[in-house]
Structure formats: C-alpha cells, structure tokens
Scaffold this active site. Sequence first.
Site, PDB file in Angstrom:
ATOM      1  N   ASN A 322       0.837  -1.199   0.000  1.00 41.36           N
ATOM      2  CA  ASN A 322       0.000   0.000   0.000  1.00 41.36           C
ATOM      3  C   ASN A 322       0.877   1.256   0.000  1.00 41.36           C
ATOM      4  OD1 ASN A 322      -2.295  -1.844   0.696  1.00 41.36           O
ATOM      5  ND2 ASN A 322      -1.165  -1.959   2.618  1.00 41.36           N
ATOM      6  N   GLU A 355       8.924  -4.613  -0.836  1.00 39.17           N
ATOM      7  CA  GLU A 355       7.739  -3.759  -0.710  1.00 39.17           C
ATOM      8  C   GLU A 355       8.065  -2.299  -0.990  1.00 39.17           C
ATOM      9  OE1 GLU A 355       4.888  -5.110  -0.555  1.00 39.17           O
ATOM     10  OE2 GLU A 355       5.728  -7.093  -0.225  1.00 39.17           O
TER      11      GLU A 355
END
Length: 901
Positions: A322, A355
């Site tokens: 995210n 990530e």
Amino acid sequence: MVNKLPTMRRSLRAALLATTLTAPAFAQDPAPAPTPVPGAPADPVPAPPAPAVPADPAAERVVLPTNAAPSHYKLEITPDVAALTFAGKAEITVEVTEATDRLVLNAKDLTVASATLDGTPAAKVETDDRLERVTFTAAAPLTPGTHTLAVAYTGRISEASSGLFVTPYTEGGRERRMLMSQFESGYARSLAPMWDEPAIKTVFELALVVPEGEQAISNTPAAGTTRLPGGLKRVAFAPTPKMSSYLLFLGAGDLERITAKTEGVEIGVVTRRGDIRRGGYALDASGPILSYYNDYFATPFPLPKLDQIAAPGAGGFGAMENWGAIFYFENALLVDPSLTTEADRQRIYGTIAHEMAHQWFGDLVTMSWWDDLWLNEGFASWMEKKATDHLHPEWHPWLQALRSQQEAMELDGRGSTHAVVQPIRSSDEAETAFDDITYDKGEAVIRMLEAYLGEDAFREGVRAYMKDHAYGNTVTEDLWRALQAASDTPVVDVARDFIRQPGIPLVTVGPTSCKDGRTLATLRQDRFAVDDSAQIAQHWRVPVVATVLDGTEPTKLVLDGTAVISVAGCGPLKVNTGNAGYFRTLYDPADFAALKAYFTRLPEGDQLGLLHDTWALASAAYQPMADYLGLTAAVSSDADPLVWLQLATTFGTIADLYRGQEGAETFSAWARARLKPQLERIGWEAGKDEAPNAGVLRAALIETLAKLGDGDTIAETQARFAAFERNPAALPGGIRRAVTRAVAMHADAAMWEKLAKRAAAAPSPLEQRFYLEALTWVEDDTLAQKSLELALVPATPRQYGPRMIDEIAKRHPDLAWRFVQANLPAIADRLDALSRAGFIPEIAGRSADGARAEELKSFFKQTLPDAPDAEMRRAVDKILSNSDVRTNRLPEINDWLGRTQ
C-alpha cells in the site's frame, strides 16, 4: 505484495459461482523440431492446438462501463470491531464522458442505505452479487461533465486476511484486535462502492472514526482529529496522490510508532503496543533502501511519509505494498533477537526492500490490468536483490536468488505451467497469478535482460520508463520499448520469448573441441521438462554467456536455434557463466566430467548453477543420478556456505522421498557422513568473524542432520533445549529455531505437551507462532495428528491454523490429506481469499504417491465441477513428478551407493 507462501489462491466460494474462460495460449515463433533428448520420448510433437485467441483479449475482461470515471473519493468509515461491521459514507466526484442515466460501480458485501446523484435521490439502486457491482440510476439523465455521487452504506469486517479485516492477539490474558486492510486484487470494493480496477487512478481522501484511545493510520499523514460523542474520534487523512484502489490502506488499534527522517521523508514502523522494540531493525533498514531507490529510479519518493505496519496473524501473503503504508504480518517485519535467525534477518530485509521497490514499480507506475501483474511482482523481486546486493553484498543475494529461480523452474518444467504474461479475465481470476512464475521467473528474466543489456543501459531505460509513466499505467511492452531505446539493443523479441510463452529452454552443449587456441562447441536449444511437454516444439532467443576455465574473455551470443560457439582458451567450457540466464544446461558426458574435475576452481555462482542444473537434469532422467551425487563429492570442505546449503537442502528433499522406501537408511547414513563434518567445522555457535551465511548454513545443517537421524546432533539439540528450559539465555536466537524444530521432530508425548504449553503461554504472537510452527515438525504420526487438531482449536490464531496443516503435510502427506477432507468446513472458514481454492491442491501436492493425483482429480470433479482447475493440474503434475523420482531415480541412488560405499 510478498507472496512466497504456498500457492493458495482463488476463493472456493467464488469458484462455485464464477464461470471462467480457459486462458488462451500465446502464439509461438516457428522453429525446427528439436533433436530428441535423454529421458524424453524419441519423437518430438508439436504444441497442442491452442484455443482461439480473441483479436482483442481485453474484450474478454470483466470490467466496468467506460462512460464515467472517478476523479476524487471522499470516504468516512466507522468500524464496529465487536460486531464485525462498519458504516460508510462515500462522496465520489465523477467525470461523465457520455450521456447516461446510470452509474455502475464495483461493490462487494455492501448494503446501500441511501444514495444521491447531484443531491437528488437515486431513482433506483440495484446490486449484482455475482459480478460484484452496484448500479445507481439517476432521476434524470447525467450529461457529460462533473457529477457527485453520495452513498451511505454498511459493510462487513472479515476475520480472514482480505478486505477490511481484524487480526486478533492476546495481551495480558485477554483478546485484543487490530483493524487492518488488504485490497489486492479486487477487495477495495468491499470498503466502498468504487471503480475497483488498477487502470482507474484516483485521489482518495479518507476519514476513520475510532475509539479515542486507539491510533488510526492510512496512506497519508493525519490532517486533523475531531472528538466525537461516545468516546470516539474522527481522524481525517490528507488526500493521496492519484493511485489505484487496491493500494488504499486503513488500520486502527492500540498501536505504537517510531520514526526517522530520510531525504525529507518520515519513515515509520508501527506495531501493537508493547512490541515496538522489535521494529528497530526495520526502521534502520528502510532509510538506506529509500535513498538507494531515490537514486536508482531518479525519481524521489513522492509521499511525505512511509509507514511499515506490523500485525499479528497470517494469510495467503506476507506483506502488501500500500502506497505510503506498507502492511506486514509480524514475522515478515519484526526482529526479536531471542527468536530471529540470520536467515530470518536477511528474509525480513529482502521483504522490506521488495515492498519499498513497489512504491515506484507498482504504485507510482502501475500495470494497466492484471495480465501484467509480473510488472509489479517480478520487478520488485529483482529490485530487492539489487538493493540488497548494493547495501549488503556480504549476504551474496544473487547467489541466494538461484534458490528462488529453482522454485520457478520446478513449476515451469511441467506441462501445467503458464506464461509470465497470461490473459486474466477478472480481478477474481487475478488471484491465480500470484505464483512462482510471476515472482521468480519474472525476476530471473529481468536479471537476464540486465546482464544482456548492461547495468547502465538497463538503469537508464528504467528511469525513462518511470519518468514517462509516473502516476499512470503501463503494459509489458512499454518497459521493453524503454529498455530498447536506452540500450540501442534489440531486446523486445528476446524478452517476449521468455515472458509470453511458458517453459524453460534447454541448451545442450558439445562435445567441445580446441582449435587455434579457442574452444568450439555446438549449442542446441530444446524445451526442458520433467514430462512429455519436453517434446513440444518451442523456440527462444536465448542470451548465452560462456567461458573457458583459465581463459580470458567470455563469449556472448543470442542462441537462435543452433549455433557453434567459439570461446577464447582451451579447457573445460562453462555455459551460463554467472548463471544470469534462465535456462538449463546439459553437457556432453566428457565435458561434464571435465567441469567436475575443475569444480573447486569454479566461482561460487557457477558451482551453485552446476549443482542446481545437475540435480534437475538427473531428476528428469536427462543425466544419471550418479552425476549429481558424484558432483556433491567434489564440493570442498571450505566451499561457500551457500554451496553447502544446496547440498543440505537437496539431501533433505531426497530423504523426504525416501520415507518408507528401500534404501532410506543407507542414503541417510551417506548424507550424514557428508554433512556432519561441516557442522563440526563451523560449530554450534557463531564465531567472532564468521560470514553471515555461515549462520544460515548452521541452522540448515542442524535441521537436516536431525531429519537424517544423526544421533549426536539429536542428543545435542535435546541437551541445549534442556539448558534453555533452565536458563533462556543459554540458547542463542541464531540456532533456537533449528534446535526447537529438531527437538519437536523427535519429541515424545511429554515433549509435545511442553511445546504446546509454551505456545499457549507465549508472551507475544511471534513467540506463539514460533512454538506452533515447531509442533508441525513432529515425526510421530500420533503426535502429528495432535498437531493437526491443535491447528483448529480456538486458542490457535484462526489465520495461522491452515499454515500449520500445510507444514504438517510436508512430513505427513497422507495424514494431512485425510484431516483436510474430514475438516474442510472448519478449515475453509479460516482461509482468506488468496488461499481458499489452492489450499486443497497444495496439501495433495505434498504427496509422492501417484494414486493421490487421481484422488485429487476425483475430489475436484465431485466437489468443484465448475471451478478453474489450474491449481489442481499443477498439483497433479507435482505429485506425478515426485512419484517418478521416487520410483525411478531412488533405485539409481541405491545402485550408486551400493557401488561406492
């Protein structure tokens, strides 16, 4: 998303409802029929006829109408965690491009209470649960231009790890819950009605109403907090940049946060209260990684903050990228010195690097549709190694990457594999794409292309790609064009061959000859496979690098069918020097023998590559198994720890195949004799100046020797665990997991109870998971049954129970298979959407019994007759492959041991 977990994907419930299309095969370049290879049928066969491919595959996608799109979402979410529900308000600014009387959005498990269009109540609100849509019909036609849709609604909070969900943990004897979210690939629609497709990028402005004593977190910093009646507060967050809906994040709970600044960005680590001390490693790692990416991409991180958020639990993924608020399960982010091994520390670092790479490749620039998911995942997998190699070269990440490449090749070497880029019809179907092909083959192909183009040209192409497509969407061809323009090298066709068709090239070498101071050899390409798909006529343009040992310059070429290679120097020829190429290499027997004789003089990467290739080729009967076993004998005692790790891992795999088979103890005795001196050499505790990977090898040797039944190792682990029970400081974190696993492996009923009590009384979710995982290693069938039952008791975190069952299946495939069939409803209730349909094939695929393949096919036919069968077919191929090795290759090992011992 980090998803190095078992391939468990599509929802069972969705599978029962959805009608899906068979993914069309990509057309392949014509090529001459390959020469037959050892271990495969004599006559090559053409590829099976492909189903008709639509002129425009995008026309088959299940997507929303294109007559309107959002430009801004304003969302307010009020969760009721106790009731597992939430209330939502959405105000959506919509740009209408064609006159219409209705707006169609995605929605899942939402109940609309009211809706207005430009302040006027909607004439009608209709939901379609199958297509996960809601249609708002206007009282009067909507003209082209800007309009406002306002919706009040309620939704559900899940107990599985998808959508808006809760993850429970115990603190001070009472259960607590954290609220988290995971919206990839199509679950943002369960938070609010929205255009939930990756190509529709929009600004999100979120507010979260939570108890006053809790902390709320989202993609952007909090812009303001308002106290509300009833002990609540409303936390409003700053608007996001334009981004895809699946990257939205919201979370709340009793949280702590530590921060540091890097190049103007506030980096935070967020944990449950009381756990923040375990977040220091992640915080220290994140700043240098951010600086490296800012420089590599030549595009500074565009958000003011970047949080790394840890939560207890487990799911079909490990972490999620995210934008500005990366979510991790705790074991993927937090370091506890009393529990964390060297392998854990490196894995956690790699996960953070993966990530964070997504913040550019995936978030700033996003694939247009799920067909090109690999653009996110393959590139992030490659970039994590690139960053790690720059910041921690002592870990040798590119050597370690060969292990993940083998995982991709294992899947890609069977007929049920698929191309990296594969047609995806819907977001639900996208869940089948999160596998080793997307991640690890994607990574391997990118590494090969960087080696082919050169580091500088490759980086310039990536920078141009990032600049040209920032805040936008792309397809695979956009990246190829950017790389080709930057390098002035024809890369598009090479890349397409590896990305748009399945399988692995097999480069057959030799025999070699020497002429005028140069080594000559004929190279020929075929398809490598463990089954009849080896005979499919297939063609790649393969970048090849070859060197002669003790020679000077390497020779590079693009192998297009068959070619004669000429390499400076006379001596043993090594093809795929450095192992950057995605292919298997099969040598003429005399040339293989020459390489074996020179093995200790090969660089570590070439040693590893030769070991991996020889094991794979011997397992598939291209080479005799004696070649691999003899090659292991050539490994020197002071070889790189990662070379010895390959031996320990492969010997453990062979030992698993030997369970209940003739010759098991003879092999174990031979393997013990090979590995035990290495453990004695490096010792049980870390030396003052030892290489980091020695710690990785130490733990692997302890576990493998315990598996092989080494009495001295087992006794030492039991003694060290007994000392730990008296004094926890007596067992260093670096070997605590290996020792505990070994003790559990050979546990009696009393020891099982001890470990179970430690799990129940663990002071943290990390430690609870540590002991629950250890209990999956038990060898005794009766105790394994108890561990299976423990997976489903209320005290075991719901999301972790299925993981325990899968781990037990590695050692007790028949027991686990029967348990799953007997307890399917309870297990399915604990699986998240990324895990549900792949779970049963994963458990069945742990078996080496050919009969299990028929049982699995029968199960799918009777239970899921309309479900997509890709996962089932892969599991069947895996079972048959394991069965073939057990039936046909283990006797070869027995024969070799009989002749050499």
